[in-house]
Design a protein around this motif. Structure first.
Motif, mmCIF file in Angstrom:
data_model
loop_
_atom_site.group_PDB
_atom_site.id
_atom_site.type_symbol
_atom_site.label_atom_id
_atom_site.label_comp_id
_atom_site.label_asym_id
_atom_site.label_seq_id
_atom_site.Cartn_x
_atom_site.Cartn_y
_atom_site.Cartn_z
ATOM 1 N N ARG A 1 42.681 48.493 38.231
ATOM 2 C CA ARG A 1 42.222 47.867 39.477
ATOM 3 C C ARG A 1 41.810 46.429 39.175
ATOM 4 N NH1 ARG A 1 37.531 50.107 43.337
ATOM 5 N NH2 ARG A 1 36.241 49.710 41.517
ATOM 6 N N THR B 1 35.859 51.974 37.604
ATOM 7 C CA THR B 1 37.009 52.160 38.481
ATOM 8 C C THR B 1 36.829 53.456 39.263
ATOM 9 O OG1 THR B 1 38.353 51.134 36.791
ATOM 10 C CG2 THR B 1 39.518 52.348 38.479
ATOM 11 N N GLU C 1 46.029 47.837 42.730
ATOM 12 C CA GLU C 1 45.539 49.214 42.576
ATOM 13 C C GLU C 1 46.669 50.078 42.059
ATOM 14 O OE1 GLU C 1 43.765 51.213 45.833
ATOM 15 O OE2 GLU C 1 41.930 50.034 45.706
#
Ligand SMILES: Nc1ncnc2c1ncn2[C@@H]1O[C@H](COP(=O)(O)OP(=O)(O)OP(=O)(O)O)[C@@H](O)[C@H]1O
Length: 332
Positions: A9, A2, A29
């Motif tokens: 995410r 990530t 996100e």
């Protein structure tokens, strides 16, 4: 991996139950430090998404990363740092809340006996169950079970909290307590991901929102950006006729004492009105409500969210009553 600063995410995260598409190519996100509101009508796929994030349901396709690890493979490393509560929290009904929490703490990887009683007490106190934990959980109300579930999520002092409808079954005071607690935890560094179908709840608590509509993410943004001023100013005045004359071609809407002025700067408009001797009873920059934004972005919105809106309104009323001291206190 990530990207730095991302707590969650997902990319193209998709779930079919048989031929039914429950979650459709989700790109979420969630940044570290967010209070992220995951909003969607009943059945839009929130719980399925949360389950995939926690490695409890396998995605049909796409990826999910939590605290930098791909799920579900990273679960053993990640879950000790995640406090989670999904739907009706499970507990042993014949044991007290305290005993349940102690058991849960003991099951944690690398959990030490030392300090356990303190951790359990602290978690119970935080959720307002400190005084009632002698009773078996089967005697708990729904709201108390909900609080116990939250205590479970807190006991390991998580970096990330993932909560699915955490205020289900709580009374207005309980809802307020939970909101205050989540904001306090967030201020101390915990990222909070909270799903809800209640617009008001999300609007009052969250910094960013993602809106799910029948499995698709139709909106993901900072709440402040979404609710940026529209450029219009709402004026309330008792001098309606004078105000209408002065503002004339600049008025978008006028009803009773409420006049909406387009392309206006609130400070300049206030000065102009005062100079003209017009009483300004109220003058605010207009902002769209989260309700307007969500209804515009979702197809199902009007009927499904309207019901929620009514419930929000009821809750508002409860809250007002609460504020004047009529309502019952914490039920726990
Ligand atoms: N195990 C399952 N098998 C088949 N369909 C399922 C299963 N779990 C969920 N669904 C369906 O997937 C859709 C999304 O459900 P999900 O529980 O994720 O939605 P939700 O947004 O959390 O709704 P709610 O707020 O009502 O819990 C629904 O239509 C639901 O009926």
């Amino acid at each position: 991996m990530t990207a730095p600063g991302l707590a969650i995410r997902t990319a193209g995260l998709t779930k079919y139950y048989g031929r039914f598409l429950a979650v459709d190519a989700l790109d979420l996100e969630v940044r570290e430090g967010d209070v992220y509101g995951f909003l969607g009508a009943n059945g839009s796929g929130k719980t399925t998404t949360v389950r995939m994030l926690l490695g409890l349901v396998l995605a049909t396709s796409g990826t999910a990363e939590v605290l930098g690890r791909a799920m579900p493979g990273g679960a053993p490393d990640v879950l000790p740092e995640v406090g989670a509560m999904i739907e009706a929290p499970a507990a042993y009904p014949h044991l007290s809340g305290r005993a349940n929490l102690a058991l849960f703490d003991a099951m944690g990887r690398g959990s030490r006996r030392r300090g356990r009683a303190g951790r359990v007490d602290d978690a119970l106190d935080r959720v307002g169950l400190g005084g009632v934990d002698g009773r078996p959980v089967r005697a708990y109300s729904l709201g108390m079970r909900q609080r116990l579930g939250l205590a479970n999520a807190l006991i390991r002092r998580p970096r990330l909290l993932v909560l699915d409808e955490p205020t289900n079954g709580l009374d207005p005071q309980g809802i307020r307590d939970i909101r205050a607690l989540l904001l306090e935890l967030n201020a101390a560094g915990t990222t909070v991901f909270v799903s809800s179908h209640l617009l008001l709840e999300i609007e009052q608590m969250c910094t960013r929102v993602g809106v799910l509509d029948r499995g698709r993410l139709v909106l993901q943004e900072h709440l402040d950006d979404l609710r940026a001023p529209t450029g219009r100013v709402v004026l309330r005045t008792r001098d309606v006729a004078d105000a209408r004359r002065l503002l004339d071609h600049r008025i978008d809407e006028a009803r009773d004492d409420r006049i909406v002025v387009r392309d206006a700067d609130p400070a300049a408009l206030a000065a102009e009105l005062v100079r003209a001797g017009i009483a300004v009873d109220e003058l605010v920059a207009e902002r769209r409500s989260l309700e307007d934004i969500v209804l515009a972005a979702t197809s199902a919105g009007s009927d499904t969210f309207a019901r929620d809106r009514d419930r929000d309104r009821d809750r508002d009323r409860d809250r007002d009553r609460d504020a004047t001291g009529d309502a019952a206190g914490v039920s726990a």
